[in-house]
Every structure is written in C-alpha cells, then in structure tokens.
Design a protein around this motif. Structure first.
Motif, PDB file in Angstrom:
ATOM      1  N   GLU A 110       0.810  -1.220   0.000  1.00  0.00           N
ATOM      2  CA  GLU A 110       0.000   0.000   0.000  1.00  0.00           C
ATOM      3  C   GLU A 110       0.848   1.277   0.000  1.00  0.00           C
ATOM      4  O   GLU A 110       0.312   2.375  -0.079  1.00  0.00           O
ATOM      5  CB  GLU A 110      -0.933   0.008   1.208  1.00  0.00           C
ATOM      6  CG  GLU A 110      -1.924  -1.148   1.203  1.00  0.00           C
ATOM      7  CD  GLU A 110      -2.690  -1.229   2.504  1.00  0.00           C
ATOM      8  OE1 GLU A 110      -3.906  -0.955   2.484  1.00  0.00           O
ATOM      9  OE2 GLU A 110      -2.075  -1.553   3.542  1.00  0.00           O
ATOM     10  N   ILE A 111       2.166   1.121   0.124  1.00  0.00           N
ATOM     11  CA  ILE A 111       3.074   2.261   0.122  1.00  0.00           C
ATOM     12  C   ILE A 111       4.036   2.132  -1.049  1.00  0.00           C
ATOM     13  O   ILE A 111       4.705   1.102  -1.200  1.00  0.00           O
ATOM     14  CB  ILE A 111       3.873   2.348   1.434  1.00  0.00           C
ATOM     15  CG1 ILE A 111       2.927   2.474   2.630  1.00  0.00           C
ATOM     16  CG2 ILE A 111       4.839   3.534   1.396  1.00  0.00           C
ATOM     17  CD1 ILE A 111       3.627   2.416   3.971  1.00  0.00           C
ATOM     18  N   GLU A 112       4.082   3.137  -1.891  1.00  0.00           N
ATOM     19  CA  GLU A 112       5.006   3.153  -3.027  1.00  0.00           C
ATOM     20  C   GLU A 112       5.912   4.376  -2.912  1.00  0.00           C
ATOM     21  O   GLU A 112       5.544   5.392  -2.309  1.00  0.00           O
ATOM     22  CB  GLU A 112       4.236   3.209  -4.346  1.00  0.00           C
ATOM     23  CG  GLU A 112       3.485   1.937  -4.694  1.00  0.00           C
ATOM     24  CD  GLU A 112       4.342   0.943  -5.479  1.00  0.00           C
ATOM     25  OE1 GLU A 112       5.496   1.277  -5.795  1.00  0.00           O
ATOM     26  OE2 GLU A 112       3.811  -0.145  -5.799  1.00  0.00           O
ATOM     27  N   PHE A 113       7.099   4.272  -3.505  1.00  0.00           N
ATOM     28  CA  PHE A 113       8.086   5.346  -3.473  1.00  0.00           C
ATOM     29  C   PHE A 113       8.403   5.769  -4.903  1.00  0.00           C
ATOM     30  O   PHE A 113       8.710   4.926  -5.749  1.00  0.00           O
ATOM     31  CB  PHE A 113       9.369   4.873  -2.783  1.00  0.00           C
ATOM     32  CG  PHE A 113       9.154   4.403  -1.359  1.00  0.00           C
ATOM     33  CD1 PHE A 113       9.410   5.252  -0.295  1.00  0.00           C
ATOM     34  CD2 PHE A 113       8.701   3.119  -1.097  1.00  0.00           C
ATOM     35  CE1 PHE A 113       9.220   4.830   1.013  1.00  0.00           C
ATOM     36  CE2 PHE A 113       8.497   2.686   0.205  1.00  0.00           C
ATOM     37  CZ  PHE A 113       8.759   3.546   1.268  1.00  0.00           C
ATOM     38  N   ILE A 114       8.315   7.078  -5.152  1.00  0.00           N
ATOM     39  CA  ILE A 114       8.636   7.607  -6.481  1.00  0.00           C
ATOM     40  C   ILE A 114       9.621   8.756  -6.307  1.00  0.00           C
ATOM     41  O   ILE A 114       9.361   9.707  -5.567  1.00  0.00           O
ATOM     42  CB  ILE A 114       7.384   8.106  -7.221  1.00  0.00           C
ATOM     43  CG1 ILE A 114       6.362   6.979  -7.388  1.00  0.00           C
ATOM     44  CG2 ILE A 114       7.766   8.685  -8.582  1.00  0.00           C
ATOM     45  CD1 ILE A 114       5.065   7.418  -8.058  1.00  0.00           C
ATOM     46  N   GLY A 115      10.755   8.658  -6.983  1.00  0.00           N
ATOM     47  CA  GLY A 115      11.772   9.700  -6.892  1.00  0.00           C
ATOM     48  C   GLY A 115      12.734   9.595  -8.058  1.00  0.00           C
ATOM     49  O   GLY A 115      12.703   8.629  -8.831  1.00  0.00           O
TER      50      GLY A 115
END
Length: 333
Positions: A26-31
């Motif tokens: 349920e947690i995604e990281f975008i960078g």
C-alpha cells in the motif's frame, strides 16, 4: 529527545516493524533515480525502499504514479521535484483515486488536495528570521535589501511585512543588481541612511561582496539573510557575525542505522505512512481522514498535519557565522 517521547517512538518503531510487510503493497516510493537529481532517489533507497524512477520529469512521474496506484498504493512517498509532483497529483485526480502523496522536500505556496508536505511550510523561513530580527534588532537602525530574484524579493517582502506587524520599520530599502564584483555604491547608500544592520534577500556571494566593500570603506555592518546564505565557501565567504536561517542537515540513528538527508526524510515519511494506514484500517476510513489533525511519532519528534496538509514542525534554525563555521543558536535566540 525527551525520555517519554523516546519511549513512545520506540513503541512506534516496533509497530512499524510489525506492520511493514502488511503495508508494503500500500506504500510506493517515487523519486529521481536518473537525471541531475538522481542522488535524491539514491538516498531514498537507503531505507530499503524500492523506488520508481520519476527522473524529476512530469510525464514519467505521471506514468509511475498510475502504475503505483494500479499496484494498490494508498500512499506514495517522494516526488521531491515540483513538476513531477504536480503531474503525479494531476494523475491521482484524473483517476479519481483516494491515494495521497507524502511529498519530500518541496515547498509549495498553494495546496493540492492529495499532497501532504514533509517539508517546511513556504512562509516558515521568513517567519523564523523575522522573529530573530524582531527580538535582536529592535534598538538598531536596519536596512532590507534584495537581489530582484523571485526568492530574494519574496523573502525580503515577507520579512518586511512581518517586522511591520511588530512595529519595526527599516531606515533603508533597495533592490540591488546581483553578482557584481563591487557593491561600494550600495554600501555607501546604506551607511548614509544610518543603517548598521542589513537583512539581505540574496545569496552568499552578494553578502560576501557587500561585506568586503563595507570593510574596505571602514563601515561596520551586521548581516542577516535566508537559507541561500548556507553555501560552500567557494560560493561566497560570509563575514563573522552574519546571521541566517536554514533547515539543519537532518540526521538520526535508529536501531544502529544512521539516516541522513533524503534517506532520513524518507524514513520519517514511511513511519508516518505506516501509522496512518494502521489508523485508517482501525477506523475503517480513508487515509486522508486518518492523517489530518493527528500526532505521528517520528525520530525527529511529533508531526501533525493541518487541514491545509502542511505539517507543524519547526524546521528552520538560526545560524551564526564564526570563523567560517555555521554555529546553530538556541531557538530562544
């Protein structure tokens, strides 16, 4: 950290560990993992996160946001570049998703319904230095000058407005041409107005030149400025006694692991995300409802988001230049 808060945070970290696998989908990281800002994305991965590459580009950020939502993300962490953040928020809106973004390191003047900011509110820099000036420059004649850039002008105007509310008025104001080799004329005008202290909405280079010219003319001036003054010496040597406000370099250790910079911010955001998801599930509500007006325990202290989706942490500190070093002053100063 206060002992009771430390105990509370340790309990939170234990919960964080227990819930990590539960919330992983349920947690995604975008960078940015590519491009000129790739170092930010690399720091984000230091907490063990699998980061989707936005490259700080709007189109790529929108694609990765769509992919993250389709993968089940309820919270997206990262998006430290303005263009990418705007595109991601627009994608969330177009998909009519209730996914939220915990944005790292972006100061936005406006509000976006899906974006919660793990960064200082836009006005906090000016408020911090204006508070210092209000306490320490009340009995001196001071000038407010700025370099004509968007940053310099907005900072100087906001500081001037806040000081006016405190019944403090500069004896001299001006917009100067930045990046000149000499500023003797400006220094003479400041001195003629009777100012002994100068707030500068500009960068370290200009402060360095103005200070050098003042010294050469035998004019004693004290300087203050914003976060642009926190720069390497090759960008401008600040005179001793100069005061500026900036966000201290974030660094902490958890479970014998040290986190700094964007790794630390990412860890803080992940801690908040896990607590918010646990609360949302426990109350059977949306993440948005579970994140506003609640205290979240983090390694940098409690953080609360208001209805404008900004956090209440005091991010900026006051620094004094001594022998070329930046010395952080107590907040009471």
């Amino acid at each position: 950290m206060h002992i009771q808060r430390f105990k509370t945070f340790l309990a939170t970290i234990l919960l964080f560990g227990l819930n990590a696998n539960t919330h992983a989908a349920e947690i995604e990281f975008i960078g940015p993992l590519s491009g000129s800002n790739a170092i930010i994305g690399q720091q984000m991965t230091q907490i063990g996160a699998n980061v989707r590459d936005s490259a700080c580009a709007a189109e790529q950020a929108a694609i990765e946001t769509k992919n993250a939502i389709e993968a089940g993300a309820r919270i997206i962490i990262g998006l430290p570049c303005v263009e990418a953040l705007d595109a991601a928020a627009a994608q969330i809106a177009s998909l009519k998703s209730d996914t939220i973004i915990l944005a790292l390191g972006v100061q936005l003047a406006g509000t976006i319904s899906s974006v919660y900011k793990i960064a200082p509110p836009a006005e906090q820099e000016a408020e911090t230095i204006a508070n210092y000036i209000g306490q320490n420059w009340r009995n001196v004649n001071f000038a407010i000058i700025e370099d004509g850039t968007l940053y310099g002008r907005q900072l100087a105007e906001t500081v001037r407005f806040l000081l006016a509310e405190n019944n403090l008025t500069p004896v001299f104001t001006d917009t100067y041409r930045p990046l000149l080799d000499r500023q003797s004329g400006l220094v003479r005008r400041i001195a003629k107005a009777g100012a002994t202290h100068v707030f500068i909405g500009g960068d370290a280079y200009d402060v360095s030149i103005i200070a050098q010219d003042a010294a050469a003319l035998g004019i004693d001036l004290k300087f203050a400025g914003g976060s642009a003054l926190r720069a390497p010496k090759d960008e401008g040597t600040l005179p001793d006694g100069a005061i500026f406000t900036a966000v201290d370099v974030m660094s902490f250790e958890v479970a014998n692991q040290k986190y700094e910079g964007y790794a630390a911010l990412t860890f803080v955001a992940k801690t908040i995300a896990d607590q918010a998801l646990s609360r949302a599930k426990g109350n059977r509500t949306t993440v948005s409802d579970a994140i506003s007006d609640f205290d979240f325990e983090t390694p940098i202290g409690p953080i609360r988001f208001n209805q404008a989706r900004e956090n209440d942490r005091a991010w900026f500190d006051i620094f004094n230049v001594q022998d070329g070093k930046f010395i952080k002053l107590d907040r009471k100063n």
